[in-house]
Design a protein around this motif. Structure first.
Motif, PDB file in Angstrom:
ATOM      1  N   ASN A  56       0.751  -1.189   0.034  1.00  0.00           N
ATOM      2  CA  ASN A  56      -0.075   0.225   0.294  1.00  0.00           C
ATOM      3  C   ASN A  56       0.882   1.204   0.074  1.00  0.00           C
ATOM      4  O   ASN A  56       1.019   2.092   0.826  1.00  0.00           O
ATOM      5  CB  ASN A  56      -0.921  -0.097   1.321  1.00  0.00           C
ATOM      6  CG  ASN A  56      -2.012   0.929   0.938  1.00  0.00           C
ATOM      7  OD1 ASN A  56      -1.864   1.776  -0.041  1.00  0.00           O
ATOM      8  ND2 ASN A  56      -2.905   0.796   2.046  1.00  0.00           N
ATOM      9  N   ARG A  61       0.796   1.141  -5.982  1.00  0.00           N
ATOM     10  CA  ARG A  61      -0.763   1.063  -6.374  1.00  0.00           C
ATOM     11  C   ARG A  61      -1.058   2.020  -7.454  1.00  0.00           C
ATOM     12  O   ARG A  61      -1.952   1.756  -8.314  1.00  0.00           O
ATOM     13  CB  ARG A  61      -1.255   1.728  -5.102  1.00  0.00           C
ATOM     14  CG  ARG A  61      -1.317   0.717  -3.840  1.00  0.00           C
ATOM     15  CD  ARG A  61      -2.221  -0.158  -3.824  1.00  0.00           C
ATOM     16  NE  ARG A  61      -2.224  -1.342  -2.916  1.00  0.00           N
ATOM     17  CZ  ARG A  61      -2.971  -1.376  -1.861  1.00  0.00           C
ATOM     18  NH1 ARG A  61      -4.006  -0.910  -1.738  1.00  0.00           N
ATOM     19  NH2 ARG A  61      -2.658  -2.566  -0.908  1.00  0.00           N
ATOM     20  N   TRP A  64      -5.037   2.716  -8.333  1.00  0.00           N
ATOM     21  CA  TRP A  64      -5.712   2.089  -6.902  1.00  0.00           C
ATOM     22  C   TRP A  64      -5.077   3.005  -5.749  1.00  0.00           C
ATOM     23  O   TRP A  64      -4.340   2.491  -5.025  1.00  0.00           O
ATOM     24  CB  TRP A  64      -5.209   0.800  -7.087  1.00  0.00           C
ATOM     25  CG  TRP A  64      -5.862   0.018  -5.576  1.00  0.00           C
ATOM     26  CD1 TRP A  64      -6.896   0.244  -4.987  1.00  0.00           C
ATOM     27  CD2 TRP A  64      -5.258  -1.165  -5.414  1.00  0.00           C
ATOM     28  NE1 TRP A  64      -7.078  -0.747  -4.047  1.00  0.00           N
ATOM     29  CE2 TRP A  64      -6.337  -1.514  -4.133  1.00  0.00           C
ATOM     30  CE3 TRP A  64      -4.530  -2.171  -5.665  1.00  0.00           C
ATOM     31  CZ2 TRP A  64      -6.127  -2.753  -3.453  1.00  0.00           C
ATOM     32  CZ3 TRP A  64      -4.295  -3.267  -4.977  1.00  0.00           C
ATOM     33  CH2 TRP A  64      -4.890  -3.613  -3.763  1.00  0.00           C
ATOM     34  N   ASN A  65      -5.108   4.101  -5.783  1.00  0.00           N
ATOM     35  CA  ASN A  65      -4.872   4.945  -4.656  1.00  0.00           C
ATOM     36  C   ASN A  65      -5.866   5.545  -3.976  1.00  0.00           C
ATOM     37  O   ASN A  65      -6.970   5.615  -4.300  1.00  0.00           O
ATOM     38  CB  ASN A  65      -4.170   6.451  -5.235  1.00  0.00           C
ATOM     39  CG  ASN A  65      -2.749   5.824  -5.361  1.00  0.00           C
ATOM     40  OD1 ASN A  65      -2.213   5.353  -4.181  1.00  0.00           O
ATOM     41  ND2 ASN A  65      -1.801   6.234  -6.118  1.00  0.00           N
ATOM     42  N   LYS A  66      -5.553   5.752  -2.597  1.00  0.00           N
ATOM     43  CA  LYS A  66      -6.515   6.644  -1.627  1.00  0.00           C
ATOM     44  C   LYS A  66      -6.332   7.961  -1.316  1.00  0.00           C
ATOM     45  O   LYS A  66      -5.225   8.364  -1.564  1.00  0.00           O
ATOM     46  CB  LYS A  66      -6.636   5.689  -0.433  1.00  0.00           C
ATOM     47  CG  LYS A  66      -7.397   4.546  -0.564  1.00  0.00           C
ATOM     48  CD  LYS A  66      -7.555   3.495   0.656  1.00  0.00           C
ATOM     49  CE  LYS A  66      -7.652   2.152   0.216  1.00  0.00           C
ATOM     50  NZ  LYS A  66      -7.214   1.249   1.267  1.00  0.00           N
TER      51      LYS A  66
END
Length: 582
Positions: free
Chosen positions: A341, A346, A580-582
DNA sequence: AGGGCGAGCCAC
DNA sequence: AAACGTGGCTCGCCCT
């Protein structure tokens, strides 16, 4: 068992009469034989259907059975119920080659796993399940035979036997499912199987070039650190070098420990948590750095790229639906559930040009399950307030206003919020927050003084697991325990499981239900699920429908959460992103 | 040569 | 003495 002999279906007229028979059945057996295991390179040779009286073997090489509209209709209608063993496999093949979304599944593979409740050494192949539940021994010798040529008598018999057994097998399994109270969880699992099939077929896109750049960067760092460390060890421990060349394998914990001990660094084992204590030594600090890049290189290196499928250009990992006894998924080849993560990684997992990812995860789902299940009024209130949960916990533990909570107090509260669900004790907490055991004991006491209901629920859950040798999730999923009562260390372990399994497993129930609901609501759009990570879903869609897709994801996940959490809010955090990052 | 297993570490 | 849950991957190392 079967009234009539096998009907080999080799033309459209025979197929039409086959469907005439099947359409009116409440339940039918379904199986396929394929030329291989990969839906993108293998072909469907046979489709077999069984009823109590009939047995059809459709030869897809003889005519265009897979293009038949009635076949797709039959597969896509919820009735008749289709019994399959490992429906995911057939569903992938049938989606790919017949363009059909399988629905109305009874999966004898998943049923067997639910019934076995995580027992060790229990196989779930069709052969094992038929043997265990029916006392029937199947001959599987033709399973891996060549299904692309002329059919032998043995192959047709084999194909018939497998599908014939499914009806009586289901009857037995249904009985057990009812006895064990597994009807609800079985429904979720069966409905989920075709969703998982679609997710695997869809695959997930990885930016090859970006990933390669990341690999190269890591390779350079790795080589640098390795050379430096080997040199360090060679000069510090001369007896380790041979002809001036160091003889140490940095990837061998035994050799590394030995070398460090010779240097007078008394490490016991070489885990990061152990090495941490000696990081004032330059060589230890460097070793920790080396470990990090070595792990990145081996587990998350070029091997990831080998999984990019030549036909689709995407990665199609294998999701194991009941991967953990708690009901969680596991994932392999590769495990896209454990990609680091960190943005470097990501960012590589993304949507192709013109498309977007919707990334959605449940906020504090396990703690919400605990709050709802225990009905702890204080924890429920904490969630209802909408404030930062760990800060609220600290404020309640220490009896101080929210604004006065210090960083240390919040992090202690956070460690407790997470750790107690795993059955952590004072010893474990002390380790975690680097305090004395006495201090940790004081904190645990304070925590439980604030959350009386949680204390009681956890205690009851642990005791129940030991007394009744089982736990259940909110969907009724059952986990049985085998242990020796007289062994204290074993009962302590069971108590921990008793606290954790119901919560972790209920979270899995919720995520699976959300996947089923989401798959349904995305049907007809070009959005699809590409990954599931315990409390998180990743959906890929065209950028033009990103906002609508995000709404669908949030709605499905919230709805699923509410099915099992009724007294506090279920919060889903969503974002739309290219990666796919937050 | 390849299986089994433990150590270590990644995810949630 | 220790022990905080569920997994998968890769390595070394020992075995057959």
């Amino acid at each position: 068992m079967s009234g009539r002999p096998t009907t080999l279906v080799t033309d459209p007229a025979a197929l039409a009469s086959c469907f005439e028979t099947l359409r009116n059945q409440p339940v039918i057996g379904l199986d396929t034989e394929t030329t291989g295991l990969d839906p993108f390179t293998s072909r469907v040779r046979l489709i077999q259907f069984s009823t109590p009286n009939d047995l059809f073997v459709i030869d897809c090489f003889a005519f265009e059975a897979l293009r038949d509209r009635e076949l797709a209709d039959l597969l896509e209608q919820p009735r008749p119920i289709k019994i399959l063993h490992n429906a995911k496999f057939d569903a992938r093949m049938l989606e790919r080659h017949a363009g059909a979304r399988l629905q109305g599944v009874f999966d004898t593979f998943l049923a067997s796993q639910l019934i076995a409740t995580g027992a060790h050494g229990v196989g779930h192949s069709l052969r094992a399940v038929a043997d265990r539940h029916l006392g029937v021994t199947l001959d599987k010798r033709q399973q891996a035979s060549d299904w692309s040529g002329a059919l032998s008598r043995e192959q047709i018999d084999y194909a018939s036997e497998d599908v014939r057994i499914l009806l009586p097998l289901r009857s037995k399994l249904v009985e057990r499912i009812r006895e064990l109270g597994l009807v609800d969880v079985a429904k979720i699992e069966f409905d989920c199987a075709p969703v998982v099939a679609r997710m695997e077929n869809a695959g997930i896109y990885i930016d090859r070039d970006k990933w390669e750049v990341q690999c190269e960067t890591t390779e350079r760092a790795h080589a640098l650190l390795r050379d430096r460390l080997v040199e360090d060890f060679a000069s510090a421990v001369p007896q380790m070098s041979l002809f001036g060349k160091a003889e140490i394998n940095l990837d061998s914990p035994a050799q590394v420990q030995d070398a460090l001990n010779r240097l007078g660094i008394p490490v016991e084992g070489t885990r990061a948590s152990e090495l941490q204590h000696y990081s004032k030594h330059e060589i230890v600090a460097r070793l920790l750095e080396y470990r990090t890049v070595a792990k990145q290189l081996t587990s998350y290196g070029r091997s990831m790229l080998e999984h990019i499928h030549p036909v689709t250009g995407r990665i199609h990992p294998h999701f194991i639906q009941i991967g953990a006894t708690s009901g969680r998924f596991s994932c392999m080849d590769p495990s896209v559930q454990q990609i680091p993560n960190a943005p470097e990684y990501r960012d590589c997992v993304r949507a192709p040009e013109g498309r977007m990812l919707v990334v959605a995860d449940y906020s504090q789902i396990e703690l919400r399950i605990l709050a709802d299940w225990s009905q702890d009024t204080v924890l429920m209130k904490a969630f209802q307030s909408g404030e930062d949960l760990h800060r609220v916990t600290a404020s309640q533990m220490f009896g101080i206003p929210l604004d006065d909570v210090s960083k240390t107090e919040r992090s202690a509260a956070k460690a407790l919020n997470f750790g107690l669900m795993y059955g952590m004790g004072a010893q474990g907490l002390a380790m975690r927050i680097e305090s004395t055991v006495q201090e940790a004991e004081r904190l645990v006491h304070k925590y439980f003084s604030a959350y009386r209901g949680v204390e009681r629920w956890l205690r009851d859950a642990g005791e129940h697991a030991i007394r009744d040798r089982e736990s259940r999730t909110r969907s009724g999923r059952l986990v049985r325990y085998e242990f020796d009562e007289s062994d204290r260390s074993q009962t302590a372990g069971i108590a921990r499981l008793g606290k954790n399994v119901p919560i972790q497993g209920t979270s899995a129930d919720i995520t699976k239900l959300a996947m089923v609901e989401l798959d349904r609501s995305l049907h007809g759009t070009d959005a699809f699920i590409v990954n599931t990570i315990h409390d998180e879903l990743v959906v890929e869609c065209d950028e033009s429908i990103a906002d609508a897709t995000r709404d669908s994801v949030e709605r499905a996940m919230t709805w699923a959460g509410r099915q099992f959490i009724s007294s506090i809010p279920v919060v889903v955090e969503t974002m739309v992103s290219q990666a796919w990052n937050k």
